[in-house]
Design an enzyme around this catalytic site. Structure first.
Site, PDB file in Angstrom:
ATOM      1  N   LEU A   1       0.819  -1.210   0.000  1.00 33.49           N
ATOM      2  CA  LEU A   1       0.000   0.000   0.000  1.00 33.49           C
ATOM      3  C   LEU A   1       0.854   1.262   0.000  1.00 33.49           C
ATOM      4  CD1 LEU A   1      -2.667  -1.031   2.668  1.00 33.49           C
ATOM      5  CD2 LEU A   1      -3.048  -0.836   0.198  1.00 33.49           C
ATOM      6  N   SER A   2       0.275   2.345  -0.449  1.00 34.77           N
ATOM      7  CA  SER A   2       0.925   3.650  -0.326  1.00 34.77           C
ATOM      8  C   SER A   2       1.170   3.929   1.155  1.00 34.77           C
ATOM      9  CB  SER A   2       0.020   4.740  -0.919  1.00 34.77           C
ATOM     10  OG  SER A   2       0.588   6.014  -0.746  1.00 34.77           O
ATOM     11  N   GLY A   3       2.379   4.345   1.486  1.00 40.31           N
ATOM     12  CA  GLY A   3       2.715   4.615   2.877  1.00 40.31           C
ATOM     13  C   GLY A   3       3.294   3.425   3.615  1.00 40.31           C
ATOM     14  N   SER A   4       3.400   2.273   2.940  1.00 43.40           N
ATOM     15  CA  SER A   4       3.932   1.081   3.602  1.00 43.40           C
ATOM     16  C   SER A   4       5.449   1.128   3.745  1.00 43.40           C
ATOM     17  CB  SER A   4       3.529  -0.179   2.838  1.00 43.40           C
ATOM     18  OG  SER A   4       4.042  -0.164   1.515  1.00 43.40           O
ATOM     19  N   GLY A   5       6.102   2.008   2.997  1.00 40.39           N
ATOM     20  CA  GLY A   5       7.550   2.147   3.109  1.00 40.39           C
ATOM     21  C   GLY A   5       8.325   1.550   1.948  1.00 40.39           C
ATOM     22  N   LYS A   6       7.639   1.282   0.838  1.00 39.56           N
ATOM     23  CA  LYS A   6       8.297   0.651  -0.314  1.00 39.56           C
ATOM     24  C   LYS A   6       9.477   1.466  -0.820  1.00 39.56           C
ATOM     25  CE  LYS A   6       4.676   0.649  -2.885  1.00 39.56           C
ATOM     26  NZ  LYS A   6       3.849   1.376  -1.878  1.00 39.56           N
ATOM     27  N   SER A   7       9.266   2.735  -1.083  1.00 36.95           N
ATOM     28  CA  SER A   7      10.320   3.574  -1.656  1.00 36.95           C
ATOM     29  C   SER A   7      11.481   3.754  -0.679  1.00 36.95           C
ATOM     30  CB  SER A   7       9.758   4.938  -2.060  1.00 36.95           C
ATOM     31  OG  SER A   7       8.798   4.794  -3.093  1.00 36.95           O
TER      32      SER A   7
ATOM     33  N   SER B   1       1.375  -1.705  -7.379  1.00 37.96           N
ATOM     34  CA  SER B   1       0.985  -2.867  -8.205  1.00 37.96           C
ATOM     35  C   SER B   1      -0.115  -3.674  -7.520  1.00 37.96           C
ATOM     36  CB  SER B   1       2.197  -3.740  -8.533  1.00 37.96           C
ATOM     37  OG  SER B   1       3.038  -3.976  -7.440  1.00 37.96           O
TER      38      SER B   1
END
Length: 210
Positions: free
Chosen positions: A36-42, A109
């Site tokens: 999710l957005s905000g999960s820390g992927k980047s 994704s």
């Protein structure tokens, strides 16, 4: 997706991937971060890139927002545009892997079907799906870009987790729980996973992590 022209020919390189492995001193792989957005992927993707650099491993990050500033700037967030967004990144990632590098792709994704389509572009050992796990409640609490607040207010349509679905990965290779792990802990877990499966060597293909 089939090419629109029949008048094209595939040209083979004089080098193969093992040649590049030998030159680089390590294997190559696509590390596909979904969550999710905000999960820390980047944040995790760029931390891993730095950690791999310290290991003398050639890598590069493809970040969802960054890509939409360039190669995918013509795409929106409809279901079809999201599908094309992921298809393009899958193809670009495949080129990086063929070049002998680790590609770290950080994209929400949301569709399991689209992620599976990308997975099938690669040999099994050359693609790792990494589920960056974090609850919707925690992602909303963080809301680093203020997107959830706007989505709740109706300013952003088709927002994953609010007005658009997210398919939790059915069979990820790795799960990183960023709700309970620090970035340092998460990065270390990923590096150890790659090292334990011999991705940092140039011998036989890495063991399948599944």
């Amino acid at each position: 997706m089939e090419p629109k022209s029949n008048h094209i020919t595939w040209h083979n390189s004089n080098l193969n991937r093992q040649d590049r492995y030998t030159r680089n001193g390590h294997k190559s792989c696509a590390l596909w971060f979904t969550g999710l957005s905000g999960s820390g992927k980047s944040t995790l993707a760029f931390a891993l890139e730095k950690a791999l650099f310290a290991e003398n491993v050639n890598s590069y990050v493809l970040d969802g927002d960054n890509i939409r500033h360039g190669i995918n700037r013509d795409l929106g967030f409809s279901q079809e545009d999201r599908k094309e967004n992921i298809r393009r990144i899958g193809e670009v990632s495949k080129l990086f892997v063929d070049a002998g590098m680790f590609i770290i792709a950080a994209f929400i994704s949301p569709s399991e079907k689209d992620r599976q389509t990308v997975r099938e572009m690669f040999e099994p050992e050359a693609f790792l799906e990494i589920y960056v796990k974090c609850s919707l409640e925690e992602c909303e609490r963080r809301d680093p870009k203020g997107l959830y607040r706007k989505a709740r207010d109706g300013q952003i349509p088709n927002f994953t987790g609010i007005s658009a679905a997210y398919d939790i990965p059915e069979n990820p290779h790795i799960v990183i729980d960023t709700e309970h792990l620090t970035i340092e802990e998460s990065t270390r877990q990923l590096v150890e996973h790659l090292r334990d499966r011999n991705y940092f060597t140039t011998g036989q293909a890495a063991n399948s992590p599944q």
